[in-house]
Each structure stands twice: as structure tokens, then as C-alpha cells.
Design an enzyme around this catalytic site. Sequence first.
Site, PDB file in Angstrom:
ATOM      1  N   ALA A   1       0.811  -1.238   0.000  1.00 12.12           N
ATOM      2  CA  ALA A   1       0.000   0.000   0.000  1.00 12.12           C
ATOM      3  C   ALA A   1       0.836   1.276   0.000  1.00 12.12           C
ATOM      4  O   ALA A   1       0.671   2.134  -0.886  1.00 12.12           O
ATOM      5  CB  ALA A   1      -0.977  -0.031   1.179  1.00 12.12           C
TER       6      ALA A   1
ATOM      7  N   GLN B   1       4.417 -13.324  -1.481  1.00 11.66           N
ATOM      8  CA  GLN B   1       5.172 -12.157  -1.025  1.00 11.66           C
ATOM      9  C   GLN B   1       6.038 -12.507   0.200  1.00 11.66           C
ATOM     10  O   GLN B   1       7.119 -11.968   0.383  1.00 11.66           O
ATOM     11  CB  GLN B   1       4.217 -11.012  -0.639  1.00 11.66           C
ATOM     12  CG  GLN B   1       3.512 -10.349  -1.803  1.00 11.66           C
ATOM     13  CD  GLN B   1       2.184 -10.981  -2.118  1.00 11.66           C
ATOM     14  OE1 GLN B   1       1.958 -12.184  -1.878  1.00 11.66           O
ATOM     15  NE2 GLN B   1       1.277 -10.209  -2.697  1.00 11.66           N
TER      16      GLN B   1
ATOM     17  N   ASP C   1      -4.001  -2.590   4.104  1.00 12.12           N
ATOM     18  CA  ASP C   1      -4.197  -1.873   2.846  1.00 12.12           C
ATOM     19  C   ASP C   1      -5.259  -0.796   3.012  1.00 12.12           C
ATOM     20  O   ASP C   1      -5.248   0.208   2.325  1.00 12.12           O
ATOM     21  CB  ASP C   1      -4.584  -2.848   1.739  1.00 12.12           C
ATOM     22  CG  ASP C   1      -3.367  -3.650   1.333  1.00 12.12           C
ATOM     23  OD1 ASP C   1      -2.644  -3.234   0.422  1.00 12.12           O
ATOM     24  OD2 ASP C   1      -3.089  -4.670   2.008  1.00 12.12           O
TER      25      ASP C   1
HETATM   26  O1  MRU Z   1      -0.997  -7.460  -3.035  1.00 12.83           O
HETATM   27  P1  MRU Z   1       0.056  -6.733  -2.271  1.00 12.83           P
HETATM   28  O2  MRU Z   1       1.387  -7.411  -2.271  1.00 12.83           O
HETATM   29  O3  MRU Z   1       0.155  -5.298  -2.668  1.00 12.83           O
HETATM   30  O4  MRU Z   1      -0.490  -6.746  -0.741  1.00 12.83           O
HETATM   31  C1  MRU Z   1       0.273  -6.075   0.212  1.00 12.83           C
HETATM   32  C2  MRU Z   1      -0.289  -6.240   1.580  1.00 12.83           C
HETATM   33  O5  MRU Z   1      -1.331  -6.811   1.815  1.00 12.83           O
HETATM   34  C3  MRU Z   1       0.487  -5.552   2.673  1.00 12.83           C
HETATM   35  O6  MRU Z   1       0.343  -6.235   3.878  1.00 12.83           O
HETATM   36  C4  MRU Z   1      -0.043  -4.130   2.831  1.00 12.83           C
HETATM   37  O7  MRU Z   1      -0.073  -3.507   1.590  1.00 12.83           O
HETATM   38  C5  MRU Z   1       0.782  -3.320   3.772  1.00 12.83           C
HETATM   39  S1  MRU Z   1       2.342  -3.006   3.129  1.00 12.83           S
HETATM   40  C6  MRU Z   1       3.082  -2.139   4.366  1.00 12.83           C
END
Ligand code: MRU
Length: 470
Positions: free
Chosen positions: A146, A300, A341
Site C-alpha cells: 500500500a 510475497q 491496505d
Molecule cells: O498485493 P500486495 O502485495 O500489494 O499486498 C500487500 C499487503 O497486503 C500488505 O500487507 C499491505 O499492503 C501493507 S504493506 C506495508
Amino acid sequence: MTATTDSPSTPEPAAPEPAPADPSRRRFFRQFAGEVISSAAQVVGAVSELRDRSAAEASVLLGDRPKPSAGPSVAGSAASAASPAPVTPTDDAPVSAVFRTPFRFESDTTLLVIDQRKLPDQLVEMPVRTASDAANAIKLMVVRGAPAIGQVAAIGLALTARIAAKSHPHARRAILEGQADALREARPTAVNLRWAVDRLMARYHAIGDLSKEGAEIAAAMDDEAMAIVAEANDDHGRLAEAGLAVLPEVEGRPLNVLTHCNTGPLACGQFGTALGVVQAAHAQDRPLRVWVDETRPYLQGARLTAWELQQAGVDHTLIPDMAAGPLLAQGEVDVILVGADRIAANGDTANKIGTYTLAVLAQRHGVPFVVCAPLSSVDLETREGAAIPIEDRPADEVIEIRGVRIAPAGTPVRNPAFDVTPAELITAIVTEEGVIRSPFGEGLRAAMDRRDARRAADRPYAIEPAPVEA
Ligand code: MRU
């Protein structure tokens, strides 16, 4: 929870067998670790020292942009986005100046974004020269997380404003409004994306949609984009320090932290959020062991969090997501730290799919479940979790792993990228304004007021934006 379908192309197939260890890459990873550790060490020090360091880091990130050159037209850049040119750090490039965050400026008109789809095997950068390049990189998850997508969106829109500085006011309005919408729609769940785009467009509207002052508009939007990047550095550093307070004390053994998805510098900028707290505790020499959920289907955790913790020298163990339950039941987890997010006004939190399951398990086993997120991820306009738009991602992300199909072709798939954890399952929300506990509604509003008062008194960003040719 409202589903939205969006089907950007799936990540490219797995990279060929990695070449023998490449000294410049090893030097890069070592330098990257050094940066993370030293940054975390700063975090554990006085906040002011952190702010000085953030400003210094921000100047490296923002300041050493070479003099502006006649930038390519919007059209030219759109073409370049279609065929990203891989760039790897060369031997003589000082690695530390190359990688410090998920992106860096190559020139006044080009941002280089690490292609996170290729990590940990390959270190490749993708050039971003316009808002549509940025929307592309966000949609394809070249950059994700995010806070990071908010920053890249802001910089992309500012680059387009720079290109449109000489356009006719009507043409400029059409370009900016159109590109802003394209960015907002790149991914629906992370509120930082809309928040960042709205901040830049507010600067534009304040000057006047049909103002002839193209250079002034570009400079204002550039200034706002740079402020968003510097504030993120400052906020995440403060958040990491505040988060130390929620870590349980344990005797005679490492603290067992479980984390999900990736919330390190790759997802955030200079400092991580949930992983920022881990790095701060590590820099304080607290004995730690981190359980890293692999985070299917996009991995991730396996690809990015394990990579960052390996570089930072933090003891960690990768687990299949489903192993979290038995580990909690066996008492092998002391605290769960996750990112966010979008946090609704009542505290309901959207985060990577699988987070809600962890929260239910944590409550079942009496383990603290802590959300770590900057206030830029709080959306007071969304009253509760049910109203948060949840992204549905392509079936291939489930059917294939790095290009290898694991399910029969044509298998029907449901692939929501995020889920919502209700506020009542959250022990605390750690922000740059400190730790907030239930009832979250008033706590979040009060924290935002504190932040705004602090920002009004002292903006963390003090670097003149690069001049825009009149
Ligand atoms: O699909 P992504 O990799 O963008 O999802 C990211 C997440 O869910 C993270 O936990 C969130 O964005 C916080 S990042 C500090």
C-alpha cells in the site's frame, strides 16, 4: 466485502536457473542489509535523530536528481512502459546509491522501480516516466504494498504534469484527470493509492484546472509527491519505534513473531511497517525469531519477506500458511504483526488474503494480533469493513506457480487478493502517532488530529523540488 474483477497479465514465467553468484549483486545485498540495519538502528535512537536520518535518506532518494532534460512526450513514455528495459546495478555504480527503497530516481524525468515479480532471483528495474507507466507497474504488481504504490503513483502523476506543462490548459486537464483516474483504478483495495492521487490533484485544482501556469502546476504536484515520499519515511520510522511497545516480554528465549505477506522497505519505502517493528527490535538486539507465512498465491512472504530478513540478518523460518494454526496451538507464536491496505473508520482492516484467518486463530489461542500501518492507510470515509472494495486477481496466480501450472487447465478459480479482519479481533493498531487500542474509531480520529497538528508545525520534507522549465 465487495468483489472487483481486474485482470492485468500475470507475472512473467520463472527466471531461468540463476547465474553463478554475481559479485555486484552480492555487494548490493550486503549494502541493502547494511542500509536496513543502520536505518533500524536509527529508529531505536531518538525520534529527532530518525527525522534527521529520514531527511538525509529522502535527500538521497529525492535530491540527487540530475538537471532536468527535455523530457520525452507522454506518448513516448507510454511506448517505453510497454517494453520495460531491465537494468541491473553495474560494478562501478555505488550499490548503496542504487537500491535503498523499491524505487529511485535515475533522472529528473525517470523513476526506476525494482520489479518485485522477479525477486528474489533477479534484480531488475523498470523505468517509470508517466502516470500510465506508474499505473501499469502497480497493476502488474511490479511494485506492490500500500505505501509504496501510493508513492509511485504520486511520482508518476507529477512526471506527467511535468510533461504536460507546455500543453494547452484544456489538453492538460484531460491528461491529468484521465491519468489520475487510471491510477486510482489500477488496484482498488489499498487506500494509499487514491489518497496520494487525490492529494496531487487537490494541488492542481487549487491552482486552477484551466490555469495557463503549466510550470507552476507541475512544480506544485512535484512538491506534493516529494512530500508524500518524505512523510512516509518519517511516519514509518516513528511507527517502527512505537511498535516496540506492543512486543511481549519473554524470558530466556527469542520472541516468536509471526508475519504475513510483505511489509518491509520493498512495500513501504525506506522503513517497513510490521517488518519495520521487527527490524527495530532486531537493531535493539532483542532475540527474535520470525515465522514468515509464504503467503500464497503471490508468495510475497516466501519471495520478499524472507529475502529482506535474510539481508537484515534476522532469524526467520518460512512456513506454509496453513502451519500458522498448529504453531499457535503449540504456543510457538508470541505475537502476530501484519500490515494493512485499508483501515475503515471503525478499525475493520483489509490486508492480504489469509490475514483474517490468522486473526481468528490468534483470538482462539489468546495471542496478540497487531496491525501496523501509517495513518495514510486509514480511510475515515469508509465506515466499516464490509464497504472496503476487495480486488479479485487473475486465476493464473492460483493455477500456476512461476509459470508452472499446478492445476488442470481451465479449473475455475476464485482469487480475492485481500480479506477484512473485523476490529474486535484486533488487539492494537500501531501508527506513527503511537499504539491505538479499541474503541478504534475515536482513537484513529484523535491520532490523525495529532499527526496533522505535528505536520502543520514541522513538515519533514525540506527539499526544493527540481525547477520546471517555463
Ligand atoms: O498485493 P500486495 O502485495 O500489494 O499486498 C500487500 C499487503 O497486503 C500488505 O500487507 C499491505 O499492503 C501493507 S504493506 C506495508
